[in-house]
Design a protein around this motif. Structure first.
Motif, PDB file in Angstrom:
ATOM      1  N   VAL A 124      -5.204   9.356  -9.736  1.00  0.00           N
ATOM      2  CA  VAL A 124      -5.912   8.468 -10.658  1.00  0.00           C
ATOM      3  C   VAL A 124      -4.653   7.907 -11.349  1.00  0.00           C
ATOM      4  CG1 VAL A 124      -7.835   9.699 -10.934  1.00  0.00           C
ATOM      5  CG2 VAL A 124      -6.202   9.990 -12.469  1.00  0.00           C
ATOM      6  N   ARG A 125      -5.032   6.597 -11.908  1.00  0.00           N
ATOM      7  CA  ARG A 125      -4.397   5.823 -12.768  1.00  0.00           C
ATOM      8  C   ARG A 125      -3.589   6.460 -14.058  1.00  0.00           C
ATOM      9  NH1 ARG A 125      -0.299   3.469 -14.460  1.00  0.00           N
ATOM     10  NH2 ARG A 125       0.124   1.362 -14.920  1.00  0.00           N
ATOM     11  N   ASN A 128      -7.929   4.461  -3.792  1.00  0.00           N
ATOM     12  CA  ASN A 128      -8.911   4.916  -2.680  1.00  0.00           C
ATOM     13  C   ASN A 128      -8.263   6.384  -2.536  1.00  0.00           C
ATOM     14  OD1 ASN A 128     -10.949   5.756  -1.140  1.00  0.00           O
ATOM     15  ND2 ASN A 128     -10.339   4.014   0.239  1.00  0.00           N
ATOM     16  N   ASN A 129      -8.790   7.380  -3.356  1.00  0.00           N
ATOM     17  CA  ASN A 129      -8.217   8.767  -2.902  1.00  0.00           C
ATOM     18  C   ASN A 129      -6.694   8.895  -3.027  1.00  0.00           C
ATOM     19  OD1 ASN A 129     -10.973   9.672  -2.563  1.00  0.00           O
ATOM     20  ND2 ASN A 129     -10.731   9.256  -0.524  1.00  0.00           N
ATOM     21  N   GLU A 130      -5.977   9.016  -1.810  1.00  0.00           N
ATOM     22  CA  GLU A 130      -4.425   9.199  -1.725  1.00  0.00           C
ATOM     23  C   GLU A 130      -3.821   7.645  -1.641  1.00  0.00           C
ATOM     24  OE1 GLU A 130      -6.298  10.316   0.629  1.00  0.00           O
ATOM     25  OE2 GLU A 130      -6.318  12.686   0.362  1.00  0.00           O
ATOM     26  N   SER A 131      -4.466   6.710  -1.422  1.00  0.00           N
ATOM     27  CA  SER A 131      -4.011   5.434  -1.017  1.00  0.00           C
ATOM     28  C   SER A 131      -4.104   4.636  -2.432  1.00  0.00           C
ATOM     29  CB  SER A 131      -4.892   4.637   0.078  1.00  0.00           C
ATOM     30  OG  SER A 131      -4.312   3.401   0.208  1.00  0.00           O
ATOM     31  N   VAL A 167       0.934  -1.165   0.029  1.00  0.00           N
ATOM     32  CA  VAL A 167       0.069  -0.054   0.022  1.00  0.00           C
ATOM     33  C   VAL A 167       0.852   1.299   0.115  1.00  0.00           C
ATOM     34  CG1 VAL A 167      -1.747   1.251   1.278  1.00  0.00           C
ATOM     35  CG2 VAL A 167      -1.804  -1.168   1.109  1.00  0.00           C
ATOM     36  N   LEU A 168       0.794   2.138  -1.084  1.00  0.00           N
ATOM     37  CA  LEU A 168       1.313   3.403  -0.943  1.00  0.00           C
ATOM     38  C   LEU A 168       0.532   4.513  -0.995  1.00  0.00           C
ATOM     39  CD1 LEU A 168       3.160   2.604  -4.433  1.00  0.00           C
ATOM     40  CD2 LEU A 168       3.931   2.034  -2.299  1.00  0.00           C
ATOM     41  N   THR A 169       0.974   5.555  -0.308  1.00  0.00           N
ATOM     42  CA  THR A 169       0.250   6.787  -0.097  1.00  0.00           C
ATOM     43  C   THR A 169       0.764   8.270  -0.695  1.00  0.00           C
ATOM     44  OG1 THR A 169      -0.197   5.738   2.120  1.00  0.00           O
ATOM     45  CG2 THR A 169      -0.885   8.286   1.836  1.00  0.00           C
ATOM     46  N   PHE A 170      -0.167   8.680  -1.516  1.00  0.00           N
ATOM     47  CA  PHE A 170       0.376  10.104  -2.175  1.00  0.00           C
ATOM     48  C   PHE A 170       0.088  11.104  -1.296  1.00  0.00           C
ATOM     49  CE2 PHE A 170       0.795   6.741  -5.730  1.00  0.00           C
ATOM     50  CZ  PHE A 170       1.687   7.711  -6.436  1.00  0.00           C
TER      51      PHE A 170
END
Length: 472
Positions: free
Chosen positions: A167-168, A196-199, A159-162
């Motif tokens: 979006v892809r 999912n949003n930032e995730s 799981v990465l967080t921006f």
């Protein structure tokens, strides 16, 4: 404003005697209201400075900052009728200035202001606007040291967080699975990305099979430019995967997969104990016993154990957790096992059963009971380092009540685990199928399990009680 004043004077004339010569009436000129100067200046990517300065002669002025363009009524604004508007007394604050930070990128902000004089006459509404264009590309946040992430989903996902919602994008995401010596044995393109949003959750394809003969495998991800984009169309930068040969560092997310490991603590373990006589306050001398089942909580992590069927076996799926130590394992104090109705001196109550070690002093804290390895004849056993047993609390009472802590229901002055079955190892031991709880003989099947949320709540109540007094 003039027409309101004319109307007021007309009403007075209608009521006064002889006031019928309307053509001789001269309206009073109230003059113009004071002006107000408004500026909005961008100071950072997500910040801007607002300054509002009314002209001389201003008594009150009001302003509003919003991200929506508005048609503003001066009287409504002066009375602070708009949500978010602020009314200021000029004598106390002749000018307002401040910086608004952490604002939404891609938005336009508007500032409206109006001032009035001592006659209550409003001037014209002044306004200013400022744009905060979204010019920054999305980037990863909460990045662990060295870009080494902790995998989920049995080592197949991460799981990465921006820093913002993404979006892809069109940029490719590829993976490379290597042995511990960094020799590649599986690689390809990531197709499964859940956002999912930032995730962002990235999952390896089902075709990837980890080499269980390798103690450790690594999964390196590589992101082409534009793998993700934000609402403003800004594209994420490229992140090159793998270990840099020159710096020996990793610039893109990766994780480690550990093959399932063997453990000395799996299978059937017998538990022998001696019950302390709570009435005569004498150590027990008759061995008791029951069988438990040890397993690893996580297949690829031998450090956390699950102990099934501890004490309560018949009709109740009881579990305790233990941590492996250098010379055995340890069980944390006050692990909640379940709830059962019992008879006490305050009547029938729902008793919370916990595993606990006896504190060595009034000031000793509950922490762990260590079961350390020792030789007993030809047998290897794991013996307690302090008395332990089952301690109960009143689930129906407040933690501050004197009857919240119910006391010990079974206390063991000696206990130990060993590999194998109690029945096979000691024919003279007794397997308890029921337990005497004060005046009642309670059947173990009456014990009720708790959900994870209920356990957390009960543990919170217990901790509150422990802060108030010792339960020794």
């Amino acid at each position: 404003m003039k027409k309101y004043i004319i109307g007021l004077f007309s009403a007075i004339c209608l009521m006064g005697a002889g006031c019928t010569e309307f053509e001789d009436f001269t309206p009073v000129d109230m003059g113009e209201g004071p002006a107000v100067t408004v500026t909005a200046e961008k100071t950072a990517v997500d910040a801007f400075k607002v300054t509002i300065t009314p002209a001389e002669g201003t008594v009150y002025y009001s302003y509003i900052v919003t991200d929506e363009a508005m048609t503003v009524d001066p009287d409504q604004l002066l009375q602070a009728k708009y949500e978010g508007s602020t009314l200021v007394k000029a004598a106390e604050k002749p000018s307002v200035s401040g910086t608004l930070s952490n604002q939404n990128l891609g938005a336009t902000y508007y500032v409206y202001a109006v001032a009035s004089n001592e006659k209550g006459v409003c001037g014209a509404v002044a306004s200013a606007s400022v744009e905060l264009p979204d010019e920054e590309a999305p980037y990863l946040v909460n990045v662990p040291d060295g870009n080494k992430y902790k995998a989920t989903n049995g080592g197949r996902s991460v799981v990465l967080t921006f820093n913002e919602t993404v979006v892809r994008g069109s940029g490719a995401i590829t993976y490379d699975v290597t042995k511990g010596n960094l020799t590649s044995y599986a690689n390809g393109t990531i197709e499964s990305v859940a956002i999912n949003n930032e995730s962002v959750t990235i999952t390896l394809p089902e075709s990837v099979v980890f080499d269980e003969n390798e103690a450790v495998s690594y999964v390196f991800l590589d992101f082409a430019e534009g793998a993700f984009a934000d609402a403003g169309g800004n594209q994420s930068a490229a992140l090159v995967g793998g270990v840099d040969e020159e710096t020996q560092t990793v610039a893109a997310p990766y994780w480690e997969y550990t093959a399932a490991q063997e453990s000395d603590f799996t299978g059937t373990f017998g538990f022998l104990f001696y019950q302390y006589d709570l009435q005569t306050q004498q150590p027990g001398s008759t061995p008791m016993g029951f069988d438990t089942e040890f397993s690893l909580k996580h297949a690829n992590n031998p450090d956390t154990l699950v102990i099934d069927h501890f004490y309560f076996k018949d009709g109740y799926p009881n579990q305790l957790e233990a941590e492996v130590t250098d010379n055995g394992f340890r069980i944390a104090d006050l692990q909640i096992m379940g709830v059962m109705q019992v008879e006490t001196n305050v009547g029938m109550v729902n008793a919370i059963f916990t595993f606990a070690g006896l504190p060595e002093s009034e000031t000793d804290n509950f922490e762990y009971v260590n079961f350390a390895e020792k030789a007993q004849g030809d047998e290897v056993v794991y013996a307690q380092d302090r008395w332990c047993g089952l301690y109960c609390f009143n689930a129906d009472a407040d933690p501050s009540d004197s009857n919240f802590s119910l006391g010990w229901y079974d206390l063991w002055n000696a206990s130990l685990f060993f590999k194998g079955s109690v029945q096979a190892a000691a024919a003279n031991t007794n397997i308890p199928s029921s337990i005497k709880l004060l005046k009642n003989e309670m059947k173990l099947s009456e014990m009720k399990p708790l959900s994870a949320t209920e356990k957390l709540h009960m543990q919170s109540l217990i901790r509150q009680n422990l802060k108030m007094k010792s339960i020794r």
